[in-house]
Design a protein around this motif. Structure first.
Motif, PDB file in Angstrom:
ATOM      1  N   UNK A  54      28.913  29.635  43.949  1.00 13.05           N
ATOM      2  CA  UNK A  54      28.956  29.485  45.400  1.00 13.05           C
ATOM      3  C   UNK A  54      27.765  30.232  45.978  1.00 13.05           C
ATOM      4  N   UNK A  55      26.958  29.466  46.745  1.00 17.01           N
ATOM      5  CA  UNK A  55      25.740  30.037  47.332  1.00 17.01           C
ATOM      6  C   UNK A  55      24.840  30.696  46.282  1.00 17.01           C
ATOM      7  N   UNK A  56      24.742  30.046  45.152  1.00 12.50           N
ATOM      8  CA  UNK A  56      23.833  30.512  44.113  1.00 12.50           C
ATOM      9  C   UNK A  56      24.346  31.660  43.278  1.00 12.50           C
ATOM     10  N   UNK A  57      25.605  32.081  43.460  1.00 17.97           N
ATOM     11  CA  UNK A  57      26.159  33.194  42.704  1.00 17.97           C
ATOM     12  C   UNK A  57      27.494  32.792  42.087  1.00 17.97           C
ATOM     13  N   UNK A  58      27.697  33.229  40.835  1.00 18.87           N
ATOM     14  CA  UNK A  58      28.949  32.919  40.155  1.00 18.87           C
ATOM     15  C   UNK A  58      30.050  33.887  40.567  1.00 18.87           C
ATOM     16  N   UNK A  59      31.257  33.314  40.756  1.00 16.30           N
ATOM     17  CA  UNK A  59      32.431  34.082  41.180  1.00 16.30           C
ATOM     18  C   UNK A  59      33.628  33.687  40.333  1.00 16.30           C
ATOM     19  N   UNK A  60      34.581  34.602  40.282  1.00 15.60           N
ATOM     20  CA  UNK A  60      35.839  34.314  39.592  1.00 15.60           C
ATOM     21  C   UNK A  60      36.947  35.083  40.303  1.00 15.60           C
ATOM     22  N   UNK A  61      37.977  34.360  40.684  1.00 11.27           N
ATOM     23  CA  UNK A  61      39.093  34.967  41.426  1.00 11.27           C
ATOM     24  C   UNK A  61      38.597  35.695  42.679  1.00 11.27           C
ATOM     25  N   UNK A  62      37.590  35.104  43.308  1.00 13.38           N
ATOM     26  CA  UNK A  62      37.068  35.657  44.556  1.00 13.38           C
ATOM     27  C   UNK A  62      36.117  36.821  44.392  1.00 13.38           C
ATOM     28  N   UNK A  63      35.816  37.207  43.132  1.00 10.04           N
ATOM     29  CA  UNK A  63      34.919  38.341  42.905  1.00 10.04           C
ATOM     30  C   UNK A  63      33.607  37.850  42.291  1.00 10.04           C
ATOM     31  N   UNK A  64      32.474  38.281  42.852  1.00  6.75           N
ATOM     32  CA  UNK A  64      31.182  37.871  42.283  1.00  6.75           C
ATOM     33  C   UNK A  64      30.950  38.554  40.930  1.00  6.75           C
ATOM     34  N   UNK A  65      30.267  37.843  40.035  1.00  3.74           N
ATOM     35  CA  UNK A  65      29.908  38.434  38.755  1.00  3.74           C
ATOM     36  C   UNK A  65      28.709  39.358  38.968  1.00  3.74           C
ATOM     37  N   UNK A  66      28.949  40.645  38.804  1.00  3.01           N
ATOM     38  CA  UNK A  66      27.913  41.650  39.029  1.00  3.01           C
ATOM     39  C   UNK A  66      27.813  42.567  37.828  1.00  3.01           C
TER      40      UNK A  66
END
Length: 452
Positions: free
Chosen positions: A298-310
């Motif tokens: 979403x918007x160029x960033x991967x997320x899972x369960x509403x949390x961005x992968x950081x």
């Protein structure tokens, strides 16, 4: 045995010899010893070859080995101090046999016996730092004279390796005050051979009229991925990170082609190295690895369960080059869709984090020993907190090393990045079998010759 000058260390290989030598692919071979026997984990028996002569005609004995080891131990700054720091004591049985006692078990200890041996009789009453005597060794060449900025080596007629025919009768070593002077004389054909770690040497000598041999050094830079971290413990995430890093870009855009891409901790010429199952750059596979794990973009960033992968990369702020590398890795991974934070810290904080594994990912480096043991990378308390009982049980078995590396690559325990490189430059009139390595740039020197 005290110098830190790399070029002197290289040249010493022609004059002095170790108990155990390393072939161009880093296999051990007996040199001054007839045999080495492991009595137990901390005791080794060494038997010297008989009749080996120093260049002054005296005979090599175990007293010379004992003397050399003690001299190295007395000088903590010696390049070879690490080789002998585990030696607790030595027992001389006779002139040809001795026992070496270690203070702890050292995996593949034989590789540590690759330091040059010096004569005890010759240096008995000498101060290494102030002695003006012309050194003697047991190697294929001996020093005939030292005159101002020139050192003359001539063939050692007493050399014990009678199976080899030395094709070069003499060598003149020139001492210079600057790299520019060296390159100028090389270009003018006043010298035949030089070694450099500069990538821009063509600016000095051009691109034609000589041959070159590039070799990998042992300064190894890599990423360690902490598997105790709840995010990094996910194999798909580790794969995505590995797939997302284009090392060619690192080398050309950040490191100005001063380094070479490396494929692992033994990728400095060792016969034990393998890159089986090593992940290479592929941005689409990076994205697929994350999507297979349930991440959505979403918007160029991967997320899972509403949390961005950081993820966070720890780097020491004292190493400007590594900071630039970390910033480039951050940019590359963010193009894939992984958010990256760079944690640049001072050396004390970095050391504490390193010792206590207080990081997700750490950008670090080591100088690989010639001892190929993988214990540092896969043994207890390794940088990645990686645990595999089968690997641990085989860490002393060289026959298992390719499988250990293959498993490490499959599990993305580390991401190898780059290492230093050297370039041996040879004028077109020099012929021979050239196989330079970080351990010895003059491998097979008996087969080198100058064409008329």
């Amino acid at each position: 045995i005290l110098t830190k000058n790399k070029e002197i260390i290289n040249l010493n290989k022609l004059i002095f010899e170790p108990l155990i030598n390393l072939t161009p692919d880093y296999q051990i071979e007996n040199n001054l010893i007839e045999s080495i026997t492991k009595i137990n984990d901390t005791k080794y028996q060494i038997n010297l070859k008989q009749g080996i002569k120093w260049q002054d005609g005296t005979t090599l004995t175990t007293a010379d080995v004992e003397f050399t080891i003690n001299k190295i131990k007395e000088n903590s700054s010696s390049t070879y101090n690490k080789n002998v720091e585990s030696i607790e004591s030595m027992d001389i049985i006779n002139d040809n046999t001795m026992i070496i006692n270690l203070n702890s078990k050292i995996n593949l200890f034989e590789y540590n016996l690759t330091f040059p041996i010096v004569s005890s009789k010759f240096y008995k009453s000498e101060d290494f730092n102030t002695s003006t005597k012309i050194p003697i060794g047991t190697g294929m060449f001996r020093i005939a004279s030292i005159d101002g900025n020139n050192i003359l080596l001539i063939k050692n007629e007493r050399w014990h390796n009678k199976e080899k025919t030395i094709m070069t009768k003499s060598i003149t070593i020139h001492k210079y005050n600057s790299v520019g002077e060296i390159f100028n004389d090389f270009k003018m054909n006043n010298i035949d051979i030089t070694n450099t770690h500069l990538s821009n040497y063509t600016e000095y000598i051009g691109t034609i009229g000589y041959n070159k041999k590039v070799y990998s050094e042992r300064e190894y830079n890599f990423l360690a991925l902490n598997q105790n971290d709840p995010i990094i413990s996910n194999l798909n995430i580790r794969k995505a990170i590995a797939y997302g890093i284009n090392k060619d870009v690192l080398i050309s855009n950040v490191l100005n082609n001063n380094k070479v891409i490396t494929k692992g901790p033994l990728d400095y010429g060792s016969y034990l190295n393998t890159d089986k199952e090593l992940i290479n750059y592929d941005s689409e596979k990076a994205k697929k690895a994350l999507e297979d794990d349930g991440y959505t973009i979403s918007r160029g960033r991967y997320n899972k369960n509403g949390k961005p992968l950081t993820i966070s990369i720890l780097v020491c702020q004292d190493y400007a080059e590594r900071i630039k590398v970390a910033e480039n890795i951050k940019s590359q991974l963010e193009q894939v869709g992984i958010t990256v934070n760079i944690n640049s810290v001072n050396s004390q904080t970095y050391k504490n984090a390193l010792d206590n594994k207080l990081y997700q990912v750490i950008l670090t480096g080591v100088v690989n020993s010639v001892n190929p043991s993988l214990e540092y990378f896969y043994g207890p308390n390794n940088l990645a907190n990686y645990n595999d009982n089968e690997i641990t049980s085989k860490i002393e078995d060289l026959n298992s090393y390719q499988n250990i590396q293959k498993t490490g690559n499959q599990q993305v325990v580390y991401i190898p990045l780059y290492r230093n490189k050297g370039t041996l430059l040879l004028n077109a009139n020099v012929g021979g079998n050239f196989s330079p390595t970080s351990f010895n740039i003059y491998n097979n020197f008996d087969k080198w010759y100058r064409q008329r």
